[in-house]
Design an enzyme around this catalytic site. Structure first.
Site, PDB file in Angstrom:
ATOM      1  N   ARG A 131      -2.001  -5.949  -8.133  1.00 34.79           N
ATOM      2  CA  ARG A 131      -0.901  -6.924  -8.001  1.00 34.79           C
ATOM      3  C   ARG A 131      -1.031  -8.061  -8.995  1.00 34.79           C
ATOM      4  O   ARG A 131      -0.053  -8.740  -9.285  1.00 34.79           O
ATOM      5  CB  ARG A 131      -0.916  -7.530  -6.586  1.00 34.79           C
ATOM      6  CG  ARG A 131      -0.550  -6.582  -5.474  1.00 34.79           C
ATOM      7  CD  ARG A 131      -0.921  -7.143  -4.140  1.00 34.79           C
ATOM      8  NE  ARG A 131      -2.369  -7.388  -4.101  1.00 34.79           N
ATOM      9  CZ  ARG A 131      -3.040  -7.764  -3.029  1.00 34.79           C
ATOM     10  NH1 ARG A 131      -2.403  -7.971  -1.904  1.00 34.79           N
ATOM     11  NH2 ARG A 131      -4.337  -7.945  -3.074  1.00 34.79           N
ATOM     12  N   HIS A 188       0.844  -1.195   0.000  1.00 34.17           N
ATOM     13  CA  HIS A 188       0.000   0.000   0.000  1.00 34.17           C
ATOM     14  C   HIS A 188       0.883   1.250   0.000  1.00 34.17           C
ATOM     15  O   HIS A 188       0.644   2.198  -0.740  1.00 34.17           O
ATOM     16  CB  HIS A 188      -0.866   0.061   1.280  1.00 34.17           C
ATOM     17  CG  HIS A 188      -1.879  -1.016   1.433  1.00 34.17           C
ATOM     18  ND1 HIS A 188      -1.988  -1.767   2.570  1.00 34.17           N
ATOM     19  CD2 HIS A 188      -2.852  -1.460   0.600  1.00 34.17           C
ATOM     20  CE1 HIS A 188      -2.996  -2.621   2.445  1.00 34.17           C
ATOM     21  NE2 HIS A 188      -3.524  -2.471   1.256  1.00 34.17           N
ATOM     22  N   LYS A 243     -16.660  -6.696   6.152  1.00 36.02           N
ATOM     23  CA  LYS A 243     -15.448  -7.533   6.050  1.00 36.02           C
ATOM     24  C   LYS A 243     -14.954  -7.972   7.426  1.00 36.02           C
ATOM     25  O   LYS A 243     -13.949  -8.672   7.520  1.00 36.02           O
ATOM     26  CB  LYS A 243     -14.341  -6.763   5.319  1.00 36.02           C
ATOM     27  CG  LYS A 243     -14.666  -6.509   3.862  1.00 36.02           C
ATOM     28  CD  LYS A 243     -13.473  -6.023   3.070  1.00 36.02           C
ATOM     29  CE  LYS A 243     -13.860  -5.911   1.606  1.00 36.02           C
ATOM     30  NZ  LYS A 243     -12.812  -5.355   0.761  1.00 36.02           N
TER      31      LYS A 243
HETATM   32  O1  PNS Z   1      -8.928  -2.732   0.567  1.00 32.35           O
HETATM   33  P1  PNS Z   1     -10.256  -3.158   0.031  1.00 32.35           P
HETATM   34  O2  PNS Z   1     -11.016  -3.931   1.081  1.00 32.35           O
HETATM   35  O3  PNS Z   1     -10.164  -3.912  -1.268  1.00 32.35           O
HETATM   36  O4  PNS Z   1     -11.069  -1.820  -0.271  1.00 32.35           O
HETATM   37  C1  PNS Z   1     -12.390  -1.894  -0.742  1.00 32.35           C
HETATM   38  C2  PNS Z   1     -13.056  -0.508  -0.641  1.00 32.35           C
HETATM   39  C3  PNS Z   1     -13.059  -0.028   0.788  1.00 32.35           C
HETATM   40  C4  PNS Z   1     -12.308   0.473  -1.514  1.00 32.35           C
HETATM   41  C5  PNS Z   1     -14.507  -0.668  -1.161  1.00 32.35           C
HETATM   42  O5  PNS Z   1     -15.133  -1.693  -0.474  1.00 32.35           O
HETATM   43  C6  PNS Z   1     -15.318   0.606  -1.015  1.00 32.35           C
HETATM   44  O6  PNS Z   1     -15.184   1.515  -1.824  1.00 32.35           O
HETATM   45  N1  PNS Z   1     -16.160   0.677   0.040  1.00 32.35           N
HETATM   46  C7  PNS Z   1     -16.995   1.832   0.320  1.00 32.35           C
HETATM   47  C8  PNS Z   1     -18.474   1.533   0.015  1.00 32.35           C
HETATM   48  C9  PNS Z   1     -18.692   1.589  -1.488  1.00 32.35           C
HETATM   49  O7  PNS Z   1     -18.632   2.628  -2.092  1.00 32.35           O
HETATM   50  N2  PNS Z   1     -18.919   0.423  -2.112  1.00 32.35           N
HETATM   51  C10 PNS Z   1     -19.008   0.371  -3.562  1.00 32.35           C
HETATM   52  C11 PNS Z   1     -20.267  -0.205  -4.024  1.00 32.35           C
HETATM   53  S1  PNS Z   1     -20.558  -1.835  -3.396  1.00 32.35           S
END
Ligand code: PNS
Length: 150
Positions: A90, A17, A41
């Site tokens: 990745r 990250h 999650k």
């Molecule tokens: O590190 P991650 O878990 O892959 O990140 C995922 C994240 C947090 C970027 C994604 O789940 C997100 O954008 N969550 C906020 C809620 C949202 O906008 N969801 C998109 C439609 S389901």
């Protein structure tokens, strides 16, 4: 002023990250690392812990700010006035997941672009999932989560 958001669960933030954040900090005037609550999650680390770990890790980067959010990413990005979301890739698996999310976000909002950065080859194998597993077995993960740059 060019501003991007780098969203994620960051459970916990790691070298992979950080490498993406650092690269983005050279391209954008301002970078916001957005730590999602991601309750679905069931993160191992609390939101406050994840925010602090991310803030500590990025403290050496002057134009990077760490914030938390618990709403739709498109709404958070709009409220921050950012033009871009940056995500690291990745693998093909990441691409499949992230391109799907980018397409969904693009349906929800045309206010920003999602930009992908290919992970550095030497950091491609690091994941928060593996770090959590190692932590649960009492293994010291500091070489994966801490950076001499910080
Ligand atoms: O590190 P991650 O878990 O892959 O990140 C995922 C994240 C947090 C970027 C994604 O789940 C997100 O954008 N969550 C906020 C809620 C949202 O906008 N969801 C998109 C439609 S389901």
């Amino acid at each position: 002023m060019k501003k991007c958001v780098i969203p994620g669960t960051f459970d916990p933030i790691h070298e992979g990250h950080f490498a993406i954040i650092k690269r983005a900090s050279k391209l954008f005037d301002e970078v916001i690392v957005a730590v999602a609550k991601s309750s679905e999650k069931k993160p191992k680390h609390s939101l406050e812990e994840r925010e602090k770990l991310a803030a500590d890790k990025c403290s050496s980067l002057d134009n990077v700010t760490v914030k938390t959010f618990d709403n739709l990413l498109v709404d958070f990005v709009r409220s921050e006035g950012a033009q871009c979301v940056v995500k690291g890739l990745r693998s093909v698996k990441d691409f499949e997941y992230e391109s799907n999310m980018a397409a969904l976000n693009s349906q929800l909002s045309k206010d920003f672009e999602t930009i992908f950065m290919i992970a550095d080859p030497e950091l491609k194998e690091i994941s928060s999932t593996q770090i959590r597993e190692l932590e649960s077995m009492g293994v010291d993960t500091s070489s994966l989560t801490r950076n001499s740059d910080c």
